[in-house]
Design a protein around this motif. Structure first.
Motif, short mmCIF file in Angstrom:
data_model
loop_
_atom_site.label_atom_id
_atom_site.label_comp_id
_atom_site.label_asym_id
_atom_site.label_seq_id
_atom_site.Cartn_x
_atom_site.Cartn_y
_atom_site.Cartn_z
N GLY A 216 0.82 -1.21 0.00
CA GLY A 216 0.00 0.00 0.00
C GLY A 216 0.84 1.25 0.00
O GLY A 216 1.94 1.27 0.55
N GLY A 217 0.37 2.29 -0.63
CA GLY A 217 1.13 3.52 -0.73
C GLY A 217 0.23 4.73 -0.79
O GLY A 217 -0.89 4.73 -0.26
N ASP A 218 0.74 5.76 -1.44
CA ASP A 218 0.00 7.01 -1.57
C ASP A 218 0.28 7.56 -2.96
O ASP A 218 1.42 7.57 -3.41
CB ASP A 218 0.45 8.01 -0.50
CG ASP A 218 -0.28 9.35 -0.63
OD1 ASP A 218 -1.27 9.55 0.09
OD2 ASP A 218 0.15 10.20 -1.45
N LEU A 219 -0.77 7.98 -3.66
CA LEU A 219 -0.61 8.54 -5.00
C LEU A 219 -1.40 9.83 -5.10
O LEU A 219 -2.63 9.80 -5.09
CB LEU A 219 -1.08 7.53 -6.05
CG LEU A 219 -0.98 8.00 -7.50
CD1 LEU A 219 0.48 8.20 -7.89
CD2 LEU A 219 -1.65 7.01 -8.44
N ASN A 220 -0.68 10.93 -5.17
CA ASN A 220 -1.31 12.24 -5.30
C ASN A 220 -2.40 12.46 -4.25
O ASN A 220 -3.48 12.97 -4.54
CB ASN A 220 -1.90 12.40 -6.70
CG ASN A 220 -0.85 12.28 -7.79
OD1 ASN A 220 0.30 12.66 -7.59
ND2 ASN A 220 -1.24 11.73 -8.94
N GLY A 221 -2.11 12.02 -3.03
CA GLY A 221 -3.05 12.24 -1.95
C GLY A 221 -4.06 11.12 -1.75
O GLY A 221 -4.79 11.12 -0.76
N TRP A 222 -4.11 10.17 -2.68
CA TRP A 222 -5.01 9.03 -2.53
C TRP A 222 -4.30 7.92 -1.77
O TRP A 222 -3.18 7.57 -2.11
CB TRP A 222 -5.41 8.47 -3.89
CG TRP A 222 -6.48 9.20 -4.61
CD1 TRP A 222 -6.41 10.45 -5.13
CD2 TRP A 222 -7.79 8.70 -4.93
NE1 TRP A 222 -7.59 10.76 -5.74
CE2 TRP A 222 -8.45 9.71 -5.64
CE3 TRP A 222 -8.44 7.49 -4.67
CZ2 TRP A 222 -9.75 9.56 -6.09
CZ3 TRP A 222 -9.74 7.34 -5.13
CH2 TRP A 222 -10.38 8.36 -5.83
#
Length: 420
Positions: A216-222
């Motif tokens: 799991g990560g973060d992409l442009n705030g998502w």
């Protein structure tokens, strides 16, 4: 005189041979294989911009440290990669280095593409040389802030974070799992979004031997969910989702919508089943510790049904959401996603849920699911307080245990939405 003529004939013949060996037209099957692999790698997502020819580049990618414009990878010899040899193409794809020695930024997922085999590189090269229409479009120049505009620094970054290692199967994998791992870890570059990143924007894990890989990560705030094990989905549900953008409980939203539309929906059944089999072999990530007590499935449904003494969030849910997702939060199979237990509702960050509430969602039209399902956005109709109340209810209704949402968190997402 005769010898001079023979020598001149030899030179002419040699020159002709040299011209043809620079790039010989490949077999159609090789080009077709390359086209399929380009789908698997989702090359079109970054290398095509709205209103521009396919693969001509020009898509603006906000790195957080400046704007990166994707390059022209059509076979045009001046603006594209038409003059590349196969080795130069391989170095750009797998090492992030152009023929002139310029380093690419890792927005190009060469850290994953390093695992692509020589045979698949050959097929991709054949496709981009013979299967793509050339375009002389010149994308805008990348504009990065100091010191990120110093591309030589990427050599240091590569030394530290880009191991440049070929694909390595784990012991005990079946042929199917091995194929799925090769696609996920290599061309699919799933880790670019689904693996947490470190201080230098490097991925914290490089393959499935490491617990943080695809955790799991973060992409442009998502918040981007973990792909490890996917305990709520069967292998068939994973295949269904990748093939159509929906399954019995969920529907795609955000950046994954384009991934399904341009890439995974075009993969054959065997490859999608391999991907699903591989993901199911990964041990699930450690669940997030619940910070609130769930209201309970029956209690939530009962209160919504009675429709008395409602909170603002409960009232907004009845007015805007219950017609599709129902008072039990179960939705309708393959049409309206389940909210009870949904990953986006229980994520540590509420940003994804806020985005969906404000902007809505739209499933892609694919061969196996051509109809487009649309959830309207409520960002123009609901203010920050109302969005926060609605999102808080969804995160705490039924068996969900997400923390309440603040107006400040909504305002932050609204600012990003307006900037899109």
């Amino acid at each position: 005189m005769m010898m001079i003529k023979q020598f001149a004939h030899f030179l002419t013949l040699a020159a002709a041979l040299a011209a043809t060996t620079a790039f010989a037209a490949p077999a159609d099957t090789l080009v077709q294989r390359g086209a399929y692999l380009a789908r698997a790698g989702d090359c079109i997502a970054c290398h095509s911009a709205p209103g521009k020819p396919a693969f001509a580049g020009g898509l603006a990618i906000d790195s957080g440290h400046g704007i990166i414009y994707s390059t022209n990878i059509t076979p045009d010899k001046q603006r594209g990669i038409g003059a590349y040899t196969e080795q130069q193409f391989a170095d750009a794809v797998r090492k992030g280095v152009k023929p002139d020695g310029t380093h690419l930024y890792p927005a190009m997922p060469y850290t994953s593409y390093a695992k692509v085999t020589d045979a698949d590189i050959k097929a991709l090269y054949a496709y981009f040389q013979a299967g793509v229409k050339p375009s002389a479009y010149a994308p805008p120049a990348t504009r990065m802030d100091f010191p990120f505009n110093l591309r030589w620094g990427m050599a240091v970054w590569n030394y530290m974070f880009a191991p440049d290692q070929p694909f390595k199967a784990q012991p005990g994998w079946s042929a199917q799992v091995r194929n799925g791992a090769y696609l996920v870890e290599g061309l699919g570059h799933c880790s670019s979004c689904h693996t947490p990143r470190g201080f230098a924007m490097n991925e914290k894990a490089g393959d499935s031997s490491q617990a943080k890989f695809l955790a799991g990560g973060d992409l442009n705030g998502w918040p981007v969910p973990s792909l490890r094990g996917l305990p709520r989905w069967s292998e068939a549900a994973i295949v269904d989702y990748l093939q159509t953008g929906r399954n019995a409980t969920s529907a795609v939203a955000g950046e994954m919508t384009a991934v399904v539309a341009h890439s995974t929906a075009h993969l054959d059944d065997a490859d999608l089943q391999s991907i699903a089999a591989y993901l199911k072999t990964l041990s699930p990530a450690t669940p997030r510790t619940a910070t609130v007590k769930a209201q309970g499935v029956e209690a939530t449904a009962k209160k919504l049904t009675a429709a008395t003494n409602l909170t603002l969030g409960e009232r907004l849910y009845l007015d805007n959401c219950a017609a599709c997702h129902f008072v039990n939060g179960k939705g309708a199979s393959r049409v309206f996603p389940v909210l009870d237990g949904a990953t986006v509702a229980n994520a540590e960050s509420p940003a994804g849920l806020i985005h969906v509430i404000m902007q809505g969602a739209r499933t892609p039209s694919t061969d196996k699911a051509p109809s487009i399902l649309v959830m309207p956005g409520f960002g123009k109709r609901l203010d920050d307080q109302e969005v926060a109340a609605l999102a808080s209810f969804v995160r705490q209704g039924w068996s969900n245990t997400g923390a309440p949402v603040t107006e400040r968190e909504v305002a932050k997402v609204r600012k990003m939405v307006k900037a899109d």
